[in-house]
Motif scaffolding. Structure first.
Motif, short mmCIF file in Angstrom:
data_model
loop_
_atom_site.label_atom_id
_atom_site.label_comp_id
_atom_site.label_asym_id
_atom_site.label_seq_id
_atom_site.Cartn_x
_atom_site.Cartn_y
_atom_site.Cartn_z
N UNK A 122 -5.85 -13.82 -13.33
CA UNK A 122 -4.95 -12.84 -12.70
C UNK A 122 -4.60 -13.26 -11.27
N UNK A 123 -3.64 -12.55 -10.72
CA UNK A 123 -3.35 -12.70 -9.29
C UNK A 123 -4.53 -12.13 -8.51
N UNK A 124 -4.90 -12.76 -7.39
CA UNK A 124 -6.05 -12.31 -6.62
C UNK A 124 -5.64 -11.75 -5.27
N UNK A 125 -6.27 -10.64 -4.89
CA UNK A 125 -6.10 -10.05 -3.57
C UNK A 125 -7.52 -9.86 -3.02
N UNK A 126 -7.86 -10.55 -1.96
CA UNK A 126 -9.22 -10.52 -1.44
C UNK A 126 -9.33 -9.59 -0.24
N UNK A 127 -10.55 -9.04 -0.04
CA UNK A 127 -10.81 -8.22 1.13
C UNK A 127 -12.11 -8.63 1.78
N UNK A 128 -12.21 -8.37 3.10
CA UNK A 128 -13.38 -8.83 3.85
C UNK A 128 -13.54 -8.02 5.12
N UNK A 129 -14.78 -7.95 5.59
CA UNK A 129 -15.05 -7.34 6.89
C UNK A 129 -15.39 -8.42 7.91
N UNK B 76 -11.25 -13.87 8.20
CA UNK B 76 -9.82 -13.72 8.45
C UNK B 76 -8.97 -14.34 7.35
N UNK B 77 -9.59 -15.15 6.51
CA UNK B 77 -8.85 -15.79 5.42
C UNK B 77 -8.54 -14.82 4.28
N UNK B 78 -9.18 -13.66 4.29
CA UNK B 78 -8.94 -12.67 3.24
C UNK B 78 -7.56 -12.06 3.38
N UNK B 79 -7.03 -11.54 2.29
CA UNK B 79 -5.71 -10.90 2.32
C UNK B 79 -5.75 -9.56 3.05
N UNK B 80 -6.93 -8.95 3.06
CA UNK B 80 -7.11 -7.63 3.67
C UNK B 80 -8.39 -7.69 4.50
N UNK C 248 -4.65 0.06 -3.92
CA UNK C 248 -3.41 0.75 -3.60
C UNK C 248 -2.28 -0.21 -3.30
N UNK C 249 -2.57 -1.24 -2.51
CA UNK C 249 -1.56 -2.26 -2.20
C UNK C 249 -1.10 -2.99 -3.46
N UNK C 250 -2.05 -3.30 -4.34
CA UNK C 250 -1.72 -3.99 -5.58
C UNK C 250 -0.79 -3.15 -6.45
N UNK C 251 -0.88 -1.83 -6.31
CA UNK C 251 -0.02 -0.92 -7.08
C UNK C 251 1.27 -0.57 -6.35
N UNK C 252 1.47 -1.19 -5.18
CA UNK C 252 2.71 -1.01 -4.46
C UNK C 252 2.76 0.16 -3.50
N UNK C 253 1.62 0.76 -3.19
CA UNK C 253 1.58 1.88 -2.25
C UNK C 253 1.52 1.31 -0.82
N UNK C 254 2.35 1.79 0.09
CA UNK C 254 2.34 1.27 1.46
C UNK C 254 0.99 1.50 2.16
N UNK C 255 0.60 0.57 3.00
CA UNK C 255 -0.68 0.62 3.69
C UNK C 255 -0.87 1.91 4.47
N UNK C 256 0.12 2.32 5.24
CA UNK C 256 -0.02 3.51 6.08
C UNK C 256 -0.25 4.77 5.24
N UNK C 257 0.36 4.83 4.07
CA UNK C 257 0.18 6.00 3.21
C UNK C 257 -1.23 6.02 2.61
N UNK C 258 -1.76 4.84 2.30
CA UNK C 258 -3.11 4.77 1.75
C UNK C 258 -4.14 5.23 2.78
N UNK C 259 -4.03 4.72 4.01
CA UNK C 259 -5.01 5.07 5.04
C UNK C 259 -4.90 6.55 5.42
#
Length: 483
Positions: free
Chosen positions: A246-253, A256-260, A305-316
């Motif tokens: 699948x397409x990958x979307x990564x997250x991290x705390x 900086x190489x992560x997508x989120x 949420x981003x993967x489903x097309x929801x804008x970042x500001x609306x998710x937060x």
């Protein structure tokens, strides 16, 4: 439904049944079989459904779906795997409802339940969606609650639940996908729009035997989804994604190489705050659940949420309104007392470490951990959890937690085996109610008692019997009676 329609998509090795025959139901338990049913003989780990074919036929089953041809002249359909076949047949029987909803699956050792609840809230608030939820605590169709017996139900019950959700107007489903469900084909026949990987720590080795096999089971989800949302900070992330299709979307705390990426993280006793960065976008996020692990749970939800097309500001913005989950760092009312009691479903080494670190971050007194380990489950984690509690809690009360068919004192002995050189004091009180009362008896001003392991559960399972035990009630009764 004609047998031929019911078997669509299945590779049939041999059959003596008429494909035009009408089937009036599907069953895999001979006790629940009705006249006209297709009986599916599942090869299980504790028993073999082929043994019950005569009983199912006596109940009126008109066709048997099996891996080995039955004796006698009963019409049968032979396949390579009846577990896989049950998933396909169940999906066909209920009209493949999952194909008509947006499916989101969450897998990993810790965080699944919280993430599904948070994501349900976000989808409801941002899309106005009616959302179905399937998980450890309960199943939900919108706001309707349906009790559940396991994290991911058997494939027939799962497809039936999807049908109910679709008929009730659900457009989205968020579900915990356990490693058992993936290996045992319960989650077959589901096209996931998004799959989420939280983390991988030691658990269920009684079933998977090795961490590598456990990891491979979790990784199966990412061959069945369109987008995989992956915790890049977890040490198993590389192996999880290695075979992903699948397409990958990564997250991290931290990377900086992560997508989120989470930046400027601030942990408070009752919430977390951070800035979330993705591409050229940045948004401030706040969630009213304490703990460093909440950062990762929030990132997983934002990624989905981003993967489903929801804008970042609306998710937060939606996350700021989200509430905590029962049994996850849940504060129990203790009116008139100057100490705090928390309940948390920390039943693995990693989750125990996480909750004790979280409490240590805001506790002004002592951290008192009341914990045990479940019977008939991975025994290797028991001394590990003993060591974690003994080093991280100022005082540990080792007790019983769903001993099931094992001797609770034998389980406790294994836990204590890991506490030989711990830094802090511990006591052993096998009876869980007495252990909680002892902890409250000995609590001082500003102490935090963490009741670990049960979380949302309201029972103690002993020899296949679930005895009522709600720790909230135990605390309330102690406060009312003093004993």
């Amino acid at each position: 439904m004609k047998l031929s329609v019911l078997l669509e998509g299945l590779e049939v090795l041999k059959t003596t049944a008429d494909p035009e025959q009408e089937i009036t139901g599907v069953s895999y338990d001979s006790r629940a079989t009705a006249p006209g049913d297709l009986f599916v003989a599942i090869t299980g780990y504790e028993t073999d459904g082929h043994r019950y074919i005569p009983a199912a036929v006596q109940k009126g089953a008109s066709v048997v779906l099996c891996e080995r041809a039955p004796e006698g002249d009963t019409p049968y359909v032979q396949v390579l795997s009846t577990r896989q076949a049950l998933a396909a047949v169940s999906a066909n029987w209920f009209g493949r409802p999952a194909d008509h909803m947006t499916m989101i699956g969450v897998t990993g050792t810790n965080g699944k339940t919280t993430i599904t609840y948070l994501l349900k809230t976000v989808l409801e608030k941002t899309l106005g969606a009616k959302v179905g939820l399937i998980g450890t605590i309960q199943n939900m169709i919108g706001s309707e609650v349906i009790e559940t017996a396991r994290t991911t139900p058997e494939s027939y019950e799962l497809q039936k639940l999807f049908r109910q959700m679709y008929d009730a107007g659900c457009t989205h489903v968020v579900m915990e996908v356990s490693s058992h469900a993936l290996v045992l084909h319960r989650a077959d026949e589901i096209g996931f729009s998004v799959g989420i990987f939280t983390n991988l720590t030691e658990d269920h080795l009684d079933f998977h035997k090795t961490m590598e096999a456990y990891c491979q089971a979790k990784a199966m989800l990412f061959t069945r989804c369109q987008t995989g949302v992956i915790n890049l900070d977890d040490s198993w992330a590389g192996r999880i994604t290695k075979g992903a299709t699948c397409r990958l979307l990564t997250y991290s705390a931290s990377k900086n190489s992560a997508d989120l990426v989470a930046k400027n993280i601030r942990l408070h006793p009752n919430r977390i705050e951070m800035e979330v960065v993705t591409g050229n976008e940045i948004s401030r996020a706040e969630l009213g659940i304490p703990g460093g692990f909440t950062v990762y749970n929030a990132l997983a939800v934002i990624g989905a949420g981003l993967a489903l097309g929801v804008p970042l500001a609306r998710i937060t913005a939606a996350l700021r309104e989200a509430k905590g989950v029962k049994g996850r760092v849940e504060v129990v009312p203790t009116p008139g007392k100057d100490y705090t009691v928390l309940i948390d479903y920390s039943h693995t080494p990693d989750s125990l470490k996480n909750v004790l670190e979280t409490v240590r971050g805001f506790c002004r007194g002592r951290v008192i951990a009341v914990f045990g380990c479940g019977g008939d489950r991975d025994p290797f984690k028991r001394p590990v959890m003993g060591k974690i509690a003994g080093d991280m809690a100022d005082l540990s009360v080792v007790t019983s937690d769903n001993p099931r068919t094992e001797d609770p004192n034998a389980i406790i002995a294994q836990i204590v085996g890991g506490m030989a050189d711990v830094r802090h004091k511990y006591v052993v009180i096998e009876n869980r109610v007495e252990a909680i009362r002892w902890a409250m008896d000995h609590a001082k001003k500003d102490d935090v008692i963490v009741l670990c392991g049960k979380g949302h559960e309201t029972y103690q399972e002993i020899n296949h019997v679930k005895h009522h035990l709600d720790e909230r009630e135990v605390v309330a009764e102690y406060l009312e009676t003093g004993k």
